[in-house]
Structure formats: structure tokens, C-alpha cells
Motif scaffolding. Sequence first.
Motif, short mmCIF file in Angstrom:
data_model
loop_
_atom_site.label_atom_id
_atom_site.label_comp_id
_atom_site.label_asym_id
_atom_site.label_seq_id
_atom_site.Cartn_x
_atom_site.Cartn_y
_atom_site.Cartn_z
N UNK A 128 0.83 -1.20 0.00
CA UNK A 128 0.00 0.00 0.00
C UNK A 128 0.87 1.25 0.00
N UNK A 129 0.73 2.06 -1.04
CA UNK A 129 1.55 3.26 -1.17
C UNK A 129 1.13 4.36 -0.20
N UNK A 130 -0.10 4.28 0.31
CA UNK A 130 -0.68 5.38 1.07
C UNK A 130 -0.48 6.69 0.29
N UNK A 131 0.05 7.74 0.92
CA UNK A 131 0.06 9.05 0.26
C UNK A 131 1.09 9.20 -0.84
N UNK A 132 1.97 8.21 -1.05
CA UNK A 132 2.87 8.30 -2.21
C UNK A 132 2.08 8.45 -3.50
N UNK A 133 0.88 7.85 -3.54
CA UNK A 133 0.10 7.89 -4.78
C UNK A 133 -0.37 9.31 -5.12
N UNK A 134 -0.37 10.22 -4.16
CA UNK A 134 -0.75 11.60 -4.46
C UNK A 134 0.12 12.17 -5.59
N UNK A 135 1.42 11.93 -5.50
CA UNK A 135 2.34 12.45 -6.51
C UNK A 135 2.08 11.80 -7.87
N UNK A 136 1.63 10.56 -7.86
CA UNK A 136 1.36 9.84 -9.11
C UNK A 136 0.06 10.32 -9.74
N UNK A 137 -0.96 10.51 -8.91
CA UNK A 137 -2.23 11.04 -9.41
C UNK A 137 -2.02 12.44 -9.99
N UNK A 138 -1.22 13.26 -9.31
CA UNK A 138 -0.98 14.61 -9.81
C UNK A 138 -0.30 14.58 -11.17
N UNK A 139 0.54 13.56 -11.39
CA UNK A 139 1.23 13.44 -12.68
C UNK A 139 0.25 13.19 -13.81
N UNK A 140 -0.85 12.49 -13.51
CA UNK A 140 -1.87 12.25 -14.54
C UNK A 140 -2.54 13.54 -14.99
N UNK A 141 -2.54 14.55 -14.12
CA UNK A 141 -3.10 15.84 -14.54
C UNK A 141 -2.31 16.37 -15.72
N UNK A 142 -0.98 16.22 -15.66
CA UNK A 142 -0.15 16.65 -16.79
C UNK A 142 -0.51 15.90 -18.06
N UNK A 143 -0.72 14.58 -17.94
CA UNK A 143 -1.10 13.79 -19.11
C UNK A 143 -2.43 14.27 -19.68
N UNK A 144 -3.38 14.57 -18.80
CA UNK A 144 -4.70 15.02 -19.26
C UNK A 144 -4.64 16.40 -19.89
#
Length: 298
Positions: free
Chosen positions: A23-39
Amino acid sequence: MLHRGQIRLERYALGLTEATRWSTMSMVKSMTSTLVGAAIREGRIGGLADDVIRYLPALRGSAYDGVSVRDLLTMSSGTAWVEDYADRGSHVNRYSKALGDRQPGGVVALLRSLGRAAPPGTRFNYNTGDTYLLGCLLTAATGRPLAEYMAERIWSRWGMEHDAYYTLDQEGGQEIGGSRAGMALRDLGRFGQFILAGGGDILPMGWVEQAARPAFALDPAQNSYGATGYGFSWWIDPNGAMVAVGFAGQTLYVNRAAEVVIVTLSCWPQPPHVTDGIDRKAERLAFCAAVVAALSRG
């Protein structure tokens, strides 16, 4: 540890294996934010200045009315959110209860109820609710489940070895973009390499540089990592490295200048069980700095 794309050290303990989705817990915040760039690159999101309510009209009239995509990315929505895990009545614990209750719309109802503490974009306040909304915004903007969009834009294109998972807020509901995702160690390293490479043709030109630029300066004594700044949902190490930080010592450390990626899947003891007197925050900073120095010499 990776240096210039090559594994220099890989170690497992306490039952963790190569295929374990930790479980990444809050590490995934940085990954989700990266998807904003892709979008944004795809034109699914118009830009960082777009209002959140353009994509999430259910928030119209709340404290999130007037908040921009950039404000969510930088934890500066200005909403009166309290992220205090020791206080059972804090917003973050009410958020966790809403997730546990699995009630449709429970988290959004909580976020709609928040007051305003500061004008949007003016004050950093760590807020897991902001990143939950970032995941909702991505789903609305792309018309795709968050997991499907991550799989299409990054996971399948960057050679990931194992399937990963997001946790849903309810059966058949929204993926939680700010915590509780499961990923294998090497694939977290590959994500770090993706960031190190600037995102290739998936992210807008210069996105990683923007994400690594501190939107807010921080007092290292006042945050759990010891960061001196906060960018697009990335903590900024004193040496300028980008760091995704999760609960109990988990980190994805990306030092672009030294071409070093370090993934640490920790499970540090928590109060009241901490009895050894070790300053783990100081040790983690010293460890990363020592790794970078050693690899730079080699």
C-alpha cells in the motif's frame, strides 16, 4: 536504488516479495498529480488555471468554488481542513470514516461542508481531500476510471511488471487518488524513472520541471519528511530532489540531477509504540544524501 536506470540495490524483508503490491498510502498523491499533466497534454483538462467546478459542478457554492486545478495540485485550496491523525474528530479521520462507511457521495459531502481558511492559492495546508478531488476531476475530465487512465497513459507504456490497484471509495465507485493504492517495488522504481526522463511524450514539455519547483517554501522541522518546499503534490528535498511521501516512512525519491531513484517501502512504528529514540526523519534524509554521494562517485 537505481542509478541511470540500473538497479544498484534491491532488498526485501519481513515477508515482502517482488510481486507484493504494498500500500503506497500518500505516495500515490504524486502519481495522481502526474496524470493531470497527461490530461492537459491530451486536451482533456484545459490548463492549470481551470476552475475545479468546471469539472466537478457538485462543488459549486462550496469553499471549493473558485479553487483552480493548480490549487489542488499544490495543496492550497484554502479550505479549512485539519489533517490531524491523532484527533478522531479531524477532517482526515472523518474522511477515513466516510470511506469506511462506503456511502455514495460521502466524501464529497464532507468536502462540501468545509469552510474557507484562506484565499485559494495563498497558503499551503496538507489536505488529503484536495487530492481525492483531483482523482474525481481526472475521472470527470477524461471520462475514464482513474485506474484505466493510469494503465493506458503510463503503466502499459513504461514497462511495468505487475498490475497495480487503486482502492475505491465504494463498491463500483471512485478510485481514491490520494491514498491506499497498491504497487510493487520495482514498478514504483519505474515510475521514478518515468519522472527522471521528463515524462516522454506523455506529459507536457517542462511539466516535471514545474512539478519540482516549490510552489511554497516549507520549514523542514514542521513536516514529516523534512522537506523545504512543496510542488505539484511532490515534497522537495533540501537538495532539490522530488519525493513522494507515504505513511510510516514510505518514499519514492527522484533526484534528477544525480539520476538516482530510491524506493523505500517502510512500516515505521507509530506512537505509542515508538520506544527506541531513533530520529527516523533525520536518518532518512542522511541515507538518501549518502546514497546520492556514493553513486555519484561510482
